[in-house]
Design a protein around this motif. Structure first.
Motif, PDB file in Angstrom:
ATOM      1  N   THR A  77      -9.271   7.391 -13.976  1.00 33.37           N
ATOM      2  CA  THR A  77     -10.823   6.638 -13.481  1.00 33.37           C
ATOM      3  C   THR A  77     -11.241   6.342 -14.628  1.00 33.37           C
ATOM      4  OG1 THR A  77     -12.977   7.460 -12.949  1.00 33.37           O
ATOM      5  CG2 THR A  77     -11.800   8.952 -14.095  1.00 33.37           C
ATOM      6  N   TRP A  80      -7.529  -0.990 -16.745  1.00 34.94           N
ATOM      7  CA  TRP A  80      -6.269  -0.296 -15.852  1.00 34.94           C
ATOM      8  C   TRP A  80      -5.073  -0.644 -16.586  1.00 34.94           C
ATOM      9  CZ3 TRP A  80      -7.273   3.200 -12.639  1.00 34.94           C
ATOM     10  CH2 TRP A  80      -8.579   3.321 -12.058  1.00 34.94           C
ATOM     11  N   THR A 136       0.736  -1.246   0.045  1.00 35.60           N
ATOM     12  CA  THR A 136       0.103  -0.062  -0.004  1.00 35.60           C
ATOM     13  C   THR A 136       0.897   1.255   0.015  1.00 35.60           C
ATOM     14  OG1 THR A 136      -0.075   0.140   2.352  1.00 35.60           O
ATOM     15  CG2 THR A 136      -1.841  -1.072   1.125  1.00 35.60           C
ATOM     16  N   HIS A 140      -5.539   2.943  -0.716  1.00 33.59           N
ATOM     17  CA  HIS A 140      -4.057   3.205  -0.971  1.00 33.59           C
ATOM     18  C   HIS A 140      -3.457   1.958  -1.356  1.00 33.59           C
ATOM     19  CE1 HIS A 140      -4.237   7.045   1.870  1.00 33.59           C
ATOM     20  NE2 HIS A 140      -5.193   7.134   0.477  1.00 33.59           N
ATOM     21  N   TYR A 178      -0.221   2.728  -9.809  1.00 36.91           N
ATOM     22  CA  TYR A 178      -1.531   3.374  -9.098  1.00 36.91           C
ATOM     23  C   TYR A 178      -1.706   2.876  -7.826  1.00 36.91           C
ATOM     24  CZ  TYR A 178      -2.288   3.035 -14.479  1.00 36.91           C
ATOM     25  OH  TYR A 178      -2.405   3.461 -15.865  1.00 36.91           O
ATOM     26  N   ALA A 179      -2.500   3.924  -7.030  1.00 40.24           N
ATOM     27  CA  ALA A 179      -2.884   3.315  -5.632  1.00 40.24           C
ATOM     28  C   ALA A 179      -4.509   3.714  -5.390  1.00 40.24           C
ATOM     29  CB  ALA A 179      -2.129   4.066  -4.862  1.00 40.24           C
ATOM     30  N   ASP A 180      -5.328   2.863  -5.066  1.00 37.37           N
ATOM     31  CA  ASP A 180      -6.744   3.298  -4.597  1.00 37.37           C
ATOM     32  C   ASP A 180      -6.844   4.501  -3.820  1.00 37.37           C
ATOM     33  OD1 ASP A 180      -7.890   1.046  -6.081  1.00 37.37           O
ATOM     34  OD2 ASP A 180      -7.622  -0.527  -4.255  1.00 37.37           O
ATOM     35  N   ARG A 219      -8.266   5.926  -9.062  1.00 38.36           N
ATOM     36  CA  ARG A 219      -6.878   5.608  -8.417  1.00 38.36           C
ATOM     37  C   ARG A 219      -6.127   6.741  -8.638  1.00 38.36           C
ATOM     38  NH1 ARG A 219      -5.788  -0.483 -10.840  1.00 38.36           N
ATOM     39  NH2 ARG A 219      -7.867  -1.388  -9.931  1.00 38.36           N
ATOM     40  N   GLY A 258     -13.626   1.413  -6.049  1.00 36.21           N
ATOM     41  CA  GLY A 258     -12.623   1.308  -6.841  1.00 36.21           C
ATOM     42  C   GLY A 258     -12.538   1.870  -8.387  1.00 36.21           C
ATOM     43  N   ALA A 310     -14.477   6.184  -5.304  1.00 42.99           N
ATOM     44  CA  ALA A 310     -13.294   5.827  -4.807  1.00 42.99           C
ATOM     45  C   ALA A 310     -13.582   4.485  -4.249  1.00 42.99           C
ATOM     46  CB  ALA A 310     -12.245   6.627  -4.173  1.00 42.99           C
ATOM     47  N   HIS A 339      -0.976  -1.043  -7.329  1.00 52.19           N
ATOM     48  CA  HIS A 339      -1.383  -1.574  -8.410  1.00 52.19           C
ATOM     49  C   HIS A 339      -0.089  -1.527  -9.198  1.00 52.19           C
ATOM     50  CE1 HIS A 339      -5.594  -2.539  -7.461  1.00 52.19           C
ATOM     51  NE2 HIS A 339      -5.498  -1.273  -7.021  1.00 52.19           N
TER      52      HIS A 339
END
Length: 401
Positions: A57, A118, A8, A139, A133-135, A35, A32, A29, A142
């Motif tokens: 997005t 993605w 994370t 957080h 990437y981070a949610d 990000r 999901g 968010a 990816h």
């Protein structure tokens, strides 16, 4: 650089900016659908400060606008044709871009199509470290192409075939070296080979884009080492042959002088170090720098004599610091940098009161007073008045003869 473990994104100050939570909620968010991506993720993993926040997005651009406006968030269509909306909430600015895939590219521009994939969006990015990437909600990271491992290794690596990625956008040659100077330790061999092989592609780029990348590169941590690498492989030869090994060594001397004098680096000053009085005008015109930038470089490369403070008065503090650092005189540069440029404590009216007639005689006498005031090290008003008395007396005697 130490890199955080890749599960994370660690907490960071930028994540608590006012309004960011509202933008995240508006974009879904929690589901999901949005990000953080790119520099904010990369720099947080490296423990570096984050300035710009970018979000990716799955929502199409018009849906992004609808969602933001429904939440009372300002939505600016800054690049809506390419999927980018600027969201502004409580002063926090976020660039929100719909996931994309390339349809066609010509080395300078790309035609894109929107997608909800993605990994397809990640695949069109230049380097693995920029495809992280981070949610927004959790957080969770990816990483589709090993970007975290590359960050840990200090390796700037193209996603996919480097030659193909350069063919898609020729600017990636310069970006490869800039990111190497900022984040890297050793160049990725395949990427370096591709940049060397395709260096002539730089000729297709606008000079403004080249100038922008060069100025950013000059401010990077390992700018000198990377420029040595670039000149060693003739990367600059097609577009800026003036950047040769001798120019890079001048830059190295300037960088050392800046550090020794405790003076903040500056990209225009560093560009001046790569040039000389014979080529500066041509290069700065070719790069389409602003008139102010071109004037500053010309001033930095001048050769007027005088004490450091006299230079500071005549050229301005910035111009004098530039020139002194380029000459290697970092103690004098540091002295001028901390100096407040004074104002001549006398006006032309004071000379008229002493008996001079208004007109060119006053202007000429005032210049003489100023020259003596500079030569004496900028004395106070009492001494300046005495200088003025003497100059006026000489002028009156000359006019009576």
């Amino acid at each position: 650089m130490a890199v955080t473990e890749p599960d994370t994104l660690p907490p960071a100050a930028w994540m608590t900016r006012p309004g960011l939570d509202r933008i995240a909620a508006a974009l879904g968010a929690d589901e999901g659908a949005a990000r953080f991506v790119g520099g904010a993720v990369r720099d947080t993993l490296l423990g570096l400060p984050v300035s710009d926040i970018d979000v990716a997005t799955i929502h199409p651009p018009q849906e992004v606008v609808r969602r933001l406006q429904a939440a009372g968030i300002k939505a600016v269509p800054t690049g809506i044709a390419h999927g980018t909306i600027t969201a502004v909430a409580r002063g926090t600015v976020v660039e929100v871009t719909t996931l994309r895939r390339d349809v066609t590219t010509d080395g300078r521009h790309a035609e894109v199509a929107f997608t909800d994939d993605w990994q397809a969006d990640a695949a069109r990015r230049d380097f693995t470290m920029n495809a992280l990437y981070a949610d927004m909600a959790t957080h969770r990271l990816h990483d589709y192409f090993g970007g975290v491992a590359d960050l840990r290794a200090g390796r700037v690596r193209f996603i996919g075939d480097p030659l193909r990625r350069i063919a898609e956008d020729h600017l990636r040659i310069l970006r490869f070296f800039r990111f190497l100077a900022r984040f890297g330790d050793t160049p990725d061999a395949a990427g370096l080979d591709a940049c060397i092989a395709r260096a002539n592609d730089l000729m297709a780029l606008s000079r403004e884009r080249i100038a922008d990348e060069l100025l950013k590169l000059l401010m990077a941590r390992d700018a000198v080492a990377v420029l040595r690498l670039m000149t060693g492989h003739a990367i600059w030869s097609p577009v800026l042959p003036e950047i040769d090994p001798a120019a890079v060594e001048r830059l190295a001397a300037l960088v050392a002088a800046e550090a020794a004098g405790g003076i903040a680096p500056d990209p225009i000053r560093r560009l001046a170090a790569l040039l000389d009085a014979g080529n500066a005008e041509g290069v700065t015109a070719r790069l389409k720098l602003s008139n102010a930038q071109r004037k500053r470089i010309a001033t930095a490369l001048g050769h007027d004599a005088g004490s450091p403070l006299a230079l500071g008065y005549r050229l301005g503090v910035e111009g004098a610091v530039d020139r002194l650092l380029l000459a290697g005189d970092h103690p004098a540069a540091a002295r001028v940098a901390a100096w407040q440029r004074p104002t001549l404590p006398l006006s032309g009216g004071a000379l008229v009161e002493r008996g001079l007639a208004r007109g060119p005689d006053v202007a000429r006498a005032l210049r003489q007073v100023e020259e003596r005031w500079i030569a004496e090290g900028f004395p106070d008003a009492t001494r300046t008045a005495a200088i003025a008395d003497d100059v006026v007396a000489q002028a009156l005697r000359s006019s009576s003869n």
